[in-house]
Design an enzyme around this catalytic site. Structure first.
Site, PDB file in Angstrom:
ATOM      1  N   TYR A 109       0.855  -1.186   0.000  1.00 36.12           N
ATOM      2  CA  TYR A 109       0.000   0.000   0.000  1.00 36.12           C
ATOM      3  C   TYR A 109       0.888   1.233   0.000  1.00 36.12           C
ATOM      4  O   TYR A 109       1.840   1.334   0.781  1.00 36.12           O
ATOM      5  CB  TYR A 109      -0.905   0.036   1.241  1.00 36.12           C
ATOM      6  CG  TYR A 109      -1.723   1.307   1.325  1.00 36.12           C
ATOM      7  CD1 TYR A 109      -2.944   1.409   0.673  1.00 36.12           C
ATOM      8  CD2 TYR A 109      -1.271   2.403   2.056  1.00 36.12           C
ATOM      9  CE1 TYR A 109      -3.683   2.571   0.735  1.00 36.12           C
ATOM     10  CE2 TYR A 109      -2.014   3.579   2.118  1.00 36.12           C
ATOM     11  CZ  TYR A 109      -3.224   3.653   1.458  1.00 36.12           C
ATOM     12  OH  TYR A 109      -3.949   4.806   1.520  1.00 36.12           O
ATOM     13  N   GLU A 197      -3.241   7.661  -4.351  1.00 37.68           N
ATOM     14  CA  GLU A 197      -3.238   6.380  -3.634  1.00 37.68           C
ATOM     15  C   GLU A 197      -3.023   5.246  -4.627  1.00 37.68           C
ATOM     16  O   GLU A 197      -3.729   5.164  -5.633  1.00 37.68           O
ATOM     17  CB  GLU A 197      -4.557   6.173  -2.891  1.00 37.68           C
ATOM     18  CG  GLU A 197      -4.598   4.881  -2.084  1.00 37.68           C
ATOM     19  CD  GLU A 197      -5.947   4.638  -1.440  1.00 37.68           C
ATOM     20  OE1 GLU A 197      -6.027   4.583  -0.195  1.00 37.68           O
ATOM     21  OE2 GLU A 197      -6.944   4.516  -2.194  1.00 37.68           O
TER      22      GLU A 197
END
Length: 394
Positions: A109, A197
């Site tokens: 992530y 993101e």
């Protein structure tokens, strides 16, 4: 302003970030054609909506034949996907992104976003990427690494390396990781993004680092100098009330209540919504008409609030400093005369030329409920709303 995954990936690719081969499709036939152009034997058909958690909502389908791709595209196009980010209303999928299958060795992530409290960009990463990052943040916050970037010098190589090590990226891939992280940062800064993101950022079996998914959000106030970004706006993914407001230069946020609000000043708007809640009601919107609300602008705001069919009463709360109460009063009277008002209207005026403003409304002959204080206005709005509901039920 948000953009779609495929759009975010195109931007990231321009800054050296690796992405899987893919293409856009608006029909099942186009989806199959994209697979032929991509080649290979495994593809992923992804619904393009402005929301995360599409996989959990059935918006990401792995296919191993052209027939499966066609069926998946037919299933997703026109489907309303409901995720924890869209709310119960969901969002409808009108386009697809067909991507080559990737042999994933590890999911990571990675995110860059503006931390307004720290007044810096913060780099956020975790070695445990994937769909459940929200759960991870709540249950294992120590698994998430945050590195703040000094605005005057920007992202430094040592910070990119520190993040790469925190993500558990092998030493053999360190140079590629630094290039990828710095590329994402440059894409953010160069386009006035407020958030980028990548979830997941994956390490493949061949030790490539690929952005398998991407989300980007942009500062609306910077779009005037980012024409290319502004053109990526997809109005089908936005609240039609907010979209109409933005097109008219109004600050509007749709809510789930039924008391419409028209207020000047963001702070006063927040206080007014709090008072409505305290009085037992629910605001239908946040609407700041700003300091220079002319009668024409006031009328536009009225029409915007009343376009919401859930509104059962409307509250106008104006504190005139830069503005003038008589201007607002003229706008209110003009709007009520032009619009077929079917709901009670409560008006509270205070500040510059307040006596003249109240006189204009009083002499208009219109059924407008006046209030002296904010608390009184909120109470009268809730009372009027309750009477409308009771009459409808009776």
């Amino acid at each position: 302003m948000d953009i779609h995954e495929y759009q975010a990936k195109e931007i990231l690719a321009e800054y050296g970030v690796k992405i899987a081969d893919g293409g856009l499709a608006y029909s099942p036939e186009e989806a199959v054609q994209r697979t032929r152009e991509i080649g290979g034997s495994v593809w992923v058909v992804k619904a393009q909506i402005h929301s995360g958690a599409r996989g959990k909502a059935g918006g990401v389908i792995i296919c191993k034949s052209h027939d499966e791709v066609e069926a998946a595209a037919g299933k997703l196009l026109g489907k309303r996907l409901v995720t924890h980010q869209t709310g119960p209303a969901g969002k409808v999928c009108y386009r697809l992104y067909v991507e080559a299958g990737t042999e994933i060795a590890k999911e990571l992530y990675f995110c860059l976003l503006v931390d307004r409290c720290a007044e810096r960009i913060v780099m956020v990463g975790s070695a445990q990427g994937g769909m459940d990052i929200e759960t991870l943040a709540a249950t294992q916050p120590e698994a998430i690494t945050k590195i703040y970037i000094e605005p005057s010098v920007g992202l430094q190589d040592f910070q990119a390396r520190e993040m790469a090590f925190a993500l558990g990226i092998p030493v053999s891939m360190l140079n590629a990781a630094v290039k990828t992280i710095k590329g994402i940062y440059r894409a953010m800064r160069a386009n006035d993004a407020s958030m980028v993101e990548v979830n997941p950022l994956v390490i493949t079996a061949k030790e490539d680092l690929i952005a398998l998914d991407a989300k980007m959000g942009f500062d609306d106030n910077a779009l005037f100098r980012r024409h290319r970004i502004a053109e990526l706006r997809d109005k089908t993914q936005e609240d039609p009330r907010e979209m109409a407001a933005a097109d008219r230069g109004l600050s509007y946020v749709g809510l789930d209540g039924d008391i419409g609000c028209m207020i000047n000043g963001a702070g006063l708007a927040m206080a007014t919504m709090d008072m409505i809640k305290l009085a037992g009601g629910e605001p239908a919107n946040f609407l700041d008409v700003g300091g220079g609300a002319s009668p024409e602008r006031t009328e536009k705001a009225f029409r915007l609030v009343l376009a919401d069919k859930n509104v059962k009463a409307m509250l106008v709360n104006i504190f005139a400093g830069i503005n003038r109460c008589d201007w607002i009063a003229e706008g209110v009277v003009q709007a009520v005369k032009k619009i077929d008002m079917k709901v009670p209207l409560i008006v509270r005026l205070s500040g510059t030329n307040v006596d003249e403003g109240r006189r204009i409304i009083a002499e208009s002959g219109l059924p407008i409920i006046m209030a002296e204080t904010l608390a009184e206005a909120a109470e009268k709005a809730v009372q009027a709303r309750n009477e409308v509901v009771a009459n409808a039920a009776g």
